[in-house]
Motif scaffolding. Sequence first.
Motif, short mmCIF file in Angstrom:
data_model
loop_
_atom_site.label_atom_id
_atom_site.label_comp_id
_atom_site.label_asym_id
_atom_site.label_seq_id
_atom_site.Cartn_x
_atom_site.Cartn_y
_atom_site.Cartn_z
N ALA A 240 26.93 2.28 50.10
CA ALA A 240 26.85 1.93 48.68
C ALA A 240 27.56 2.93 47.76
CB ALA A 240 25.38 1.80 48.27
N LEU A 241 27.69 4.19 48.20
CA LEU A 241 28.25 5.23 47.34
C LEU A 241 29.62 5.68 47.84
CD1 LEU A 241 25.08 7.52 46.97
CD2 LEU A 241 25.82 5.69 45.43
N ASN A 242 30.44 6.20 46.92
CA ASN A 242 31.71 6.77 47.35
C ASN A 242 31.48 8.21 47.83
OD1 ASN A 242 31.94 8.63 45.09
ND2 ASN A 242 32.53 6.88 43.83
N PRO A 243 32.39 8.76 48.64
CA PRO A 243 32.20 10.10 49.21
C PRO A 243 31.95 11.19 48.18
CG PRO A 243 33.98 8.98 50.33
CD PRO A 243 33.62 8.12 49.16
N SER A 244 32.59 11.10 47.01
CA SER A 244 32.41 12.15 45.99
C SER A 244 30.99 12.14 45.43
CB SER A 244 33.43 12.00 44.86
OG SER A 244 33.29 10.75 44.22
N SER A 245 30.37 10.96 45.36
CA SER A 245 28.98 10.86 44.90
C SER A 245 28.04 11.52 45.91
CB SER A 245 28.58 9.40 44.70
OG SER A 245 29.21 8.84 43.58
N VAL A 246 28.34 11.31 47.20
CA VAL A 246 27.50 11.88 48.26
C VAL A 246 27.60 13.41 48.26
CG1 VAL A 246 27.14 12.01 50.75
CG2 VAL A 246 27.67 9.80 49.68
N THR A 247 28.83 13.93 48.21
CA THR A 247 29.01 15.39 48.31
C THR A 247 28.61 16.12 47.04
OG1 THR A 247 31.35 15.14 47.72
CG2 THR A 247 30.83 15.28 50.06
N ALA A 248 28.54 15.43 45.90
CA ALA A 248 28.15 16.10 44.64
C ALA A 248 26.76 16.71 44.74
CB ALA A 248 28.19 15.10 43.48
N TYR A 249 25.91 16.14 45.60
CA TYR A 249 24.55 16.67 45.76
C TYR A 249 24.52 18.02 46.47
CZ TYR A 249 22.41 12.41 43.97
OH TYR A 249 22.02 11.38 43.14
N ILE A 250 25.66 18.41 47.04
CA ILE A 250 25.74 19.73 47.68
C ILE A 250 25.43 20.83 46.66
CG2 ILE A 250 27.42 21.40 48.61
CD1 ILE A 250 28.59 19.11 50.26
N TYR A 251 25.78 20.58 45.40
CA TYR A 251 25.50 21.57 44.35
C TYR A 251 24.00 21.85 44.22
CZ TYR A 251 30.33 21.11 42.67
OH TYR A 251 31.70 21.13 42.57
N MET A 252 23.17 20.91 44.66
CA MET A 252 21.72 21.08 44.56
C MET A 252 21.11 21.75 45.79
SD MET A 252 20.91 20.14 41.61
CE MET A 252 19.16 20.41 41.90
N SER A 253 21.95 21.97 46.82
CA SER A 253 21.43 22.53 48.08
C SER A 253 20.77 23.91 47.91
CB SER A 253 22.55 22.60 49.11
OG SER A 253 22.05 23.03 50.36
N PRO A 254 21.43 24.90 47.26
CA PRO A 254 20.78 26.20 47.07
C PRO A 254 19.48 26.09 46.25
CG PRO A 254 23.12 26.37 46.62
CD PRO A 254 22.81 24.91 46.72
N ALA A 255 19.46 25.18 45.29
CA ALA A 255 18.25 24.97 44.48
C ALA A 255 17.11 24.46 45.35
CB ALA A 255 18.54 23.99 43.34
#
Length: 300
Positions: A240-255
């Motif tokens: 359902a999502l494009n790859p950039s939408s999926v990888t954008a959540y990487i920014y939340m990983s350290p949080a």
Amino acid sequence: MKTIKAHCMVILATILIAGSFLASNNLTGTVNPISLTLLRFVIATLCLAPVVLFTPRFRKQIIRVLPRCMVISFFYSGYFICLFEALKTTTVLNTGTLYTLTPFITTVLCIFLFKMKVGLVQFFAYILGAIGTLWVVFNGSLNSLLSLSLTQGDLIFMLGVCSMCGYTIVMKLLYRKDNVIVLTFCTLLGGTLWMTIATVAMDIPLQWDLLQGNALLSMVYLAIGATLLTSYLYQKASIALNPSSVTAYIYMSPACVALLTFLIHGESISTVILFGIALSAIATLFLQIMNVRNSHKSAH
């Protein structure tokens, strides 16, 4: 509704992966990391095998799906191999820093492969997300960031970052309305085969018998929670999502790592870290909104 569900899946996968950092900490120094990664794939594959092999309609799809999944798992396994090879000559801090480039590189590749449009405002959102993530990684210390020096290991890890970008992209490119359970099983099976080749080629001893007690429990979590479930969630969400939408959540990983550390070990989160988490959250939310708008424009 389908898109919202997909976002929830990626968020859950991000939390599960954050938990893997804590679980991996319990395994440090026991067994070679590449051997541990192979074991992760083996356990995850064996857990899902009965569901696929004893269901005739799933079993019939394996031959058709496996070749494509060998490509998907090649990129997935490649990330782990590059990571562990890089850590021989670089630090966890350096790899964590370079990993923040993943969403941006993925988006650049999507521009060429999917004709995705990225405006100047969206570009700055990626920078904001990277700043927020780096803020958490370096505990808000500008001096630590400025003292960062790149090594040969960092160049190897950059290949790993590109491999992770490739993983999210080929999942989208090679999807053919397959059953996600079969797709996940074949990806895990492919990962097992690639990691076996890496283990043999690098002459790495397995030493799985050394895992006992908490280390064994941590491995079970890594295999089922951070490998099997996340692989399924990413495969499902990528439809359902494009790859950039999926990888954008990487920014939340350290949080997520900071939050889980607080909940599990009771370690407090400083105000400085909360600022970085807020920046990452704002950037991630903004990028998702922009990706949704761009998807609607493309649809029309």
